[in-house]
Design an enzyme around this catalytic site. Sequence first.
Site, mmCIF file in Angstrom:
data_model
loop_
_atom_site.group_PDB
_atom_site.id
_atom_site.type_symbol
_atom_site.label_atom_id
_atom_site.label_comp_id
_atom_site.label_asym_id
_atom_site.label_seq_id
_atom_site.Cartn_x
_atom_site.Cartn_y
_atom_site.Cartn_z
ATOM 1 N N CYS A 110 0.726 -1.183 -0.111
ATOM 2 C CA CYS A 110 0.100 -0.037 -0.017
ATOM 3 C C CYS A 110 0.941 1.129 0.111
ATOM 4 O O CYS A 110 1.735 1.307 0.646
ATOM 5 C CB CYS A 110 -0.967 -0.046 1.153
ATOM 6 S SG CYS A 110 -2.348 -1.186 1.271
ATOM 7 N N TYR A 119 -7.607 -9.630 6.376
ATOM 8 C CA TYR A 119 -8.702 -8.834 5.402
ATOM 9 C C TYR A 119 -9.704 -9.940 5.156
ATOM 10 O O TYR A 119 -9.749 -11.069 5.846
ATOM 11 C CB TYR A 119 -8.005 -8.428 4.215
ATOM 12 C CG TYR A 119 -6.928 -7.269 4.909
ATOM 13 C CD1 TYR A 119 -7.260 -6.160 5.479
ATOM 14 C CD2 TYR A 119 -5.586 -7.274 4.449
ATOM 15 C CE1 TYR A 119 -6.456 -5.095 5.889
ATOM 16 C CE2 TYR A 119 -4.706 -6.460 4.926
ATOM 17 C CZ TYR A 119 -5.070 -5.323 5.714
ATOM 18 O OH TYR A 119 -4.245 -4.314 6.102
ATOM 19 N N ARG A 150 10.004 -4.334 1.187
ATOM 20 C CA ARG A 150 10.873 -3.104 1.766
ATOM 21 C C ARG A 150 12.362 -3.018 1.415
ATOM 22 O O ARG A 150 12.730 -1.967 0.993
ATOM 23 C CB ARG A 150 10.846 -3.226 3.313
ATOM 24 C CG ARG A 150 9.733 -3.096 4.042
ATOM 25 C CD ARG A 150 9.483 -3.685 5.341
ATOM 26 N NE ARG A 150 9.621 -5.020 5.669
ATOM 27 C CZ ARG A 150 9.612 -5.597 6.869
ATOM 28 N NH1 ARG A 150 9.502 -4.951 7.762
ATOM 29 N NH2 ARG A 150 9.556 -6.920 6.761
#
Length: 354
Positions: A25, A182, A324
Amino acid sequence: MSALFTPLTLRAVTLPNRVALAPMCQYSAGPDGLPTDWHRIHLGSRAVGGAGLILTEATAVVPEGRISPQDTGLWSDAHVDAWRPVTGFVAAQGAVPAVQLAHAGIKASTYRPWAGRGGVPDAEGGWTPVGPGAEPFLPDHREPTALDEAGIARVVSAFATAAGRAVDAGFGAVEIHAAHGYLLHEFLSPLTNHRTDGYGGDRTARMRLTLEVARAVRAAVGEQVPVLTRISATDWVEGGWTVEDSVVLAGELAAAGVDLVDASSGGAAARASIPVGPGYQVPLAARIRRDAGVLTGAVGLIVEPEQAEQIVAGGEADLVLLGRELLRDPYWPRRAAAKLGAHPGWPDQYARAF
Ligand code: FNR
């Protein structure tokens, strides 16, 4: 010969290598979930950097399925038009653009990380989330509404419609987000699914929504387009979803037309104690690959070229996803290729630098 820099063919699509940008995101969408220049430059840079598969962030199939009001979506033709420049640029670099289709369930309508914590009120653009039940994820989250069977059917068809739009928008592959607490994971996990209808109870009933979505997405994209599914392979909680459950789910997903299982973990319970360390989720991908006989992706603290190479060469996974590390260094794949003795293939525009 580097295994990491060997192409991977999924249906009619060939990834030039086994390095993928993990879905992340960016909390930078315009109004109504439209991707912006940020997405084009951010995803485009990772394609220039040499990742073979470029996954978008969790992209909502309905407005109420966004995690934050600043998440991207794919629920209208305007979204198709807005994604086209992104997919066009990524594909022009030789990478395969893929969209992660998502519904945030009870974790929807939360602040982007740098703006606050917990639920966003209506006055600030928030909404009432939906989920398997009416329990909020945490006390500071918004109280959700439990989906009824008609609501569940709308979710399934929203995933299918968004998958069809993804193909129109130029995405070469689709990933279903069934992880991290989710909506789909909320139905899978006994920690969050306390339903007593046909979508709750035993494992078969808890898997039903995810498998209905997988079959609907496969039907919507046709036979040529790869479909991946990200799962949380374990909840890391006693009495939660386990890797044994994931092996069964992976087999059922493959039967539903899913080509690769992206093995992440956690997210259904805030109290989980996760043994985070280098490559800590790789054994989950390896176990699913071995016991379910499906292709897998490994993700989580994979940062060294030799580490990534070993995962593929050792048969633990077929694809390595980096999150990352690719935020820190978009050129990681090209540097890794050089280090592993594969052809780094810098873009012509940059040739004089190498
Ligand atoms: C994530 N992650 C994530 N996962 C996912 O399935 N969909 C998403 O939209 C996001 N969003 C997201 C945003 C940011 C800023 C981060 C750092 C992470 C999880 C991500 O895909 C990955 O699984 C983890 O970051 C672990 O991999 P790395 O970062 O250790 O390589």
